[in-house]
Scaffold this motif. Sequence first.
Motif, short mmCIF file in Angstrom:
data_model
loop_
_atom_site.label_atom_id
_atom_site.label_comp_id
_atom_site.label_asym_id
_atom_site.label_seq_id
_atom_site.Cartn_x
_atom_site.Cartn_y
_atom_site.Cartn_z
N ILE A 12 0.84 -1.20 0.00
CA ILE A 12 0.00 0.00 0.00
C ILE A 12 0.87 1.26 0.00
O ILE A 12 0.66 2.17 -0.80
CB ILE A 12 -0.96 0.01 1.21
CG1 ILE A 12 -2.02 -1.09 1.05
CG2 ILE A 12 -1.63 1.38 1.36
CD1 ILE A 12 -2.86 -1.32 2.29
N GLN A 13 1.85 1.28 0.89
CA GLN A 13 2.71 2.46 0.99
C GLN A 13 3.49 2.70 -0.31
O GLN A 13 3.57 3.83 -0.80
CB GLN A 13 3.68 2.30 2.16
CG GLN A 13 4.54 3.52 2.38
CD GLN A 13 5.45 3.38 3.59
OE1 GLN A 13 5.41 2.40 4.31
NE2 GLN A 13 6.28 4.37 3.80
N THR A 14 4.06 1.64 -0.88
CA THR A 14 4.81 1.77 -2.13
C THR A 14 3.90 2.23 -3.26
O THR A 14 4.24 3.14 -4.02
CB THR A 14 5.49 0.43 -2.49
OG1 THR A 14 6.39 0.07 -1.45
CG2 THR A 14 6.24 0.53 -3.81
N ALA A 15 2.73 1.59 -3.37
CA ALA A 15 1.79 1.94 -4.44
C ALA A 15 1.33 3.39 -4.31
O ALA A 15 1.23 4.11 -5.31
CB ALA A 15 0.60 0.98 -4.44
N GLN A 16 1.04 3.84 -3.08
CA GLN A 16 0.62 5.23 -2.88
C GLN A 16 1.73 6.21 -3.26
O GLN A 16 1.48 7.21 -3.93
CB GLN A 16 0.22 5.46 -1.41
CG GLN A 16 -1.11 4.86 -1.04
CD GLN A 16 -1.41 4.99 0.44
OE1 GLN A 16 -0.51 4.94 1.28
NE2 GLN A 16 -2.68 5.15 0.77
N SER A 17 2.94 5.92 -2.83
CA SER A 17 4.06 6.81 -3.14
C SER A 17 4.32 6.88 -4.64
O SER A 17 4.53 7.96 -5.20
CB SER A 17 5.32 6.35 -2.41
OG SER A 17 5.14 6.44 -1.02
N ARG A 180 -3.91 3.01 -12.29
CA ARG A 180 -3.89 1.58 -11.96
C ARG A 180 -3.39 1.35 -10.54
O ARG A 180 -3.88 0.49 -9.82
CB ARG A 180 -3.03 0.81 -12.97
CG ARG A 180 -2.89 -0.67 -12.70
CD ARG A 180 -4.24 -1.37 -12.66
NE ARG A 180 -4.11 -2.78 -12.44
CZ ARG A 180 -4.14 -3.38 -11.26
NH1 ARG A 180 -4.27 -2.67 -10.16
NH2 ARG A 180 -4.03 -4.68 -11.16
N LEU A 181 -2.41 2.13 -10.10
CA LEU A 181 -1.92 2.00 -8.73
C LEU A 181 -2.97 2.44 -7.72
O LEU A 181 -3.00 1.93 -6.59
CB LEU A 181 -0.62 2.79 -8.55
CG LEU A 181 0.61 2.17 -9.20
CD1 LEU A 181 1.79 3.13 -9.13
CD2 LEU A 181 0.95 0.84 -8.56
N THR A 182 -3.84 3.35 -8.10
CA THR A 182 -4.96 3.73 -7.24
C THR A 182 -5.84 2.51 -6.98
O THR A 182 -6.27 2.27 -5.85
CB THR A 182 -5.78 4.88 -7.88
OG1 THR A 182 -4.92 6.00 -8.06
CG2 THR A 182 -6.96 5.27 -7.02
N VAL A 183 -6.07 1.73 -8.01
CA VAL A 183 -6.85 0.49 -7.86
C VAL A 183 -6.10 -0.49 -6.96
O VAL A 183 -6.70 -1.12 -6.08
CB VAL A 183 -7.14 -0.14 -9.25
CG1 VAL A 183 -7.77 -1.52 -9.12
CG2 VAL A 183 -8.01 0.79 -10.07
N THR A 184 -4.79 -0.61 -7.15
CA THR A 184 -3.99 -1.51 -6.31
C THR A 184 -4.10 -1.11 -4.84
O THR A 184 -4.26 -1.97 -3.97
CB THR A 184 -2.51 -1.47 -6.75
OG1 THR A 184 -2.42 -1.94 -8.10
CG2 THR A 184 -1.63 -2.33 -5.86
N VAL A 185 -4.02 0.18 -4.57
CA VAL A 185 -4.12 0.67 -3.19
C VAL A 185 -5.48 0.31 -2.60
O VAL A 185 -5.57 -0.21 -1.49
CB VAL A 185 -3.88 2.20 -3.12
CG1 VAL A 185 -4.27 2.76 -1.77
CG2 VAL A 185 -2.43 2.53 -3.44
N ARG A 186 -6.54 0.56 -3.35
CA ARG A 186 -7.90 0.24 -2.86
C ARG A 186 -8.05 -1.24 -2.59
O ARG A 186 -8.64 -1.65 -1.58
CB ARG A 186 -8.94 0.75 -3.84
CG ARG A 186 -9.07 2.24 -3.82
CD ARG A 186 -10.20 2.72 -4.68
NE ARG A 186 -10.22 4.18 -4.66
CZ ARG A 186 -10.65 4.93 -5.64
NH1 ARG A 186 -11.13 4.38 -6.73
NH2 ARG A 186 -10.63 6.24 -5.54
N MET A 187 -7.58 -2.07 -3.52
CA MET A 187 -7.70 -3.52 -3.34
C MET A 187 -6.88 -4.00 -2.14
O MET A 187 -7.33 -4.82 -1.36
CB MET A 187 -7.28 -4.24 -4.63
CG MET A 187 -8.27 -4.03 -5.77
SD MET A 187 -7.72 -4.73 -7.33
CE MET A 187 -7.58 -6.44 -6.92
N ALA A 188 -5.67 -3.46 -2.00
CA ALA A 188 -4.82 -3.87 -0.88
C ALA A 188 -5.43 -3.46 0.45
O ALA A 188 -5.34 -4.20 1.44
CB ALA A 188 -3.42 -3.26 -1.03
N LYS A 189 -6.07 -2.30 0.50
CA LYS A 189 -6.72 -1.85 1.73
C LYS A 189 -7.91 -2.75 2.10
O LYS A 189 -8.17 -2.98 3.27
CB LYS A 189 -7.15 -0.40 1.62
CG LYS A 189 -6.01 0.58 1.73
CD LYS A 189 -6.49 2.01 1.65
CE LYS A 189 -5.32 2.98 1.82
NZ LYS A 189 -5.75 4.38 1.73
#
Length: 192
Positions: A12-17, A180-189
């Motif tokens: 999450i942290q990596t994807a957000q950054s 796409r990383l926004t989606v990754t963050v949401r899914m990971a959360k």
Amino acid sequence: MNSNSAVSSDTIQTAQSLRNLYFLRTAFSAIWIILLSSSLKSSPQLANILFIIYPLWDVLATFLDIKANPRQATKTPQYVNIVIGVLTTIGVALALQISIPAALIVFGIWAIVAGLIQLILGLSRRRQLGGQWAMILSGGQSMLAGTAFILLAHSPTMGINSLIGYSAFGAFYFLITAIRLTVTVRMAKLVA
């Protein structure tokens, strides 16, 4: 906290950054394109400065990319990219003293090498972050664009216009990956 939560938290942290960095890179490219397009005929000196700034900006963005990654992630490709970007910035500045074609050749060599590094990073990040297809395509396209810069170097108008297209495609790919990383963050959360 179990190891799955830790991995999810790192992801999450990596994807957000990286998402934030990619949005920033998109904005920079859009501004750079507008400034270069408007200064080509009216202010060649500003166009030359923008030509030099582009690889220098990539150095700064790569430094931010390093900061965005977990400590345990290998950062060798990014460090190589920083060294190449600094050398390219110097090379473009010196080549502009000779001619636009010389600067386009230096820029083309950099685009090929930087594209290869981006391709490698995209391939290595796809397991952890997913959605790296745009970065992989961007790396491959950068390599092709670099070749075009070298081939078009002796037609400076076409070469400079190619730089604008190169930056526009790069901005597009960064924007797609940021989304796409926004989606990754949401899914990971949701999983965390």
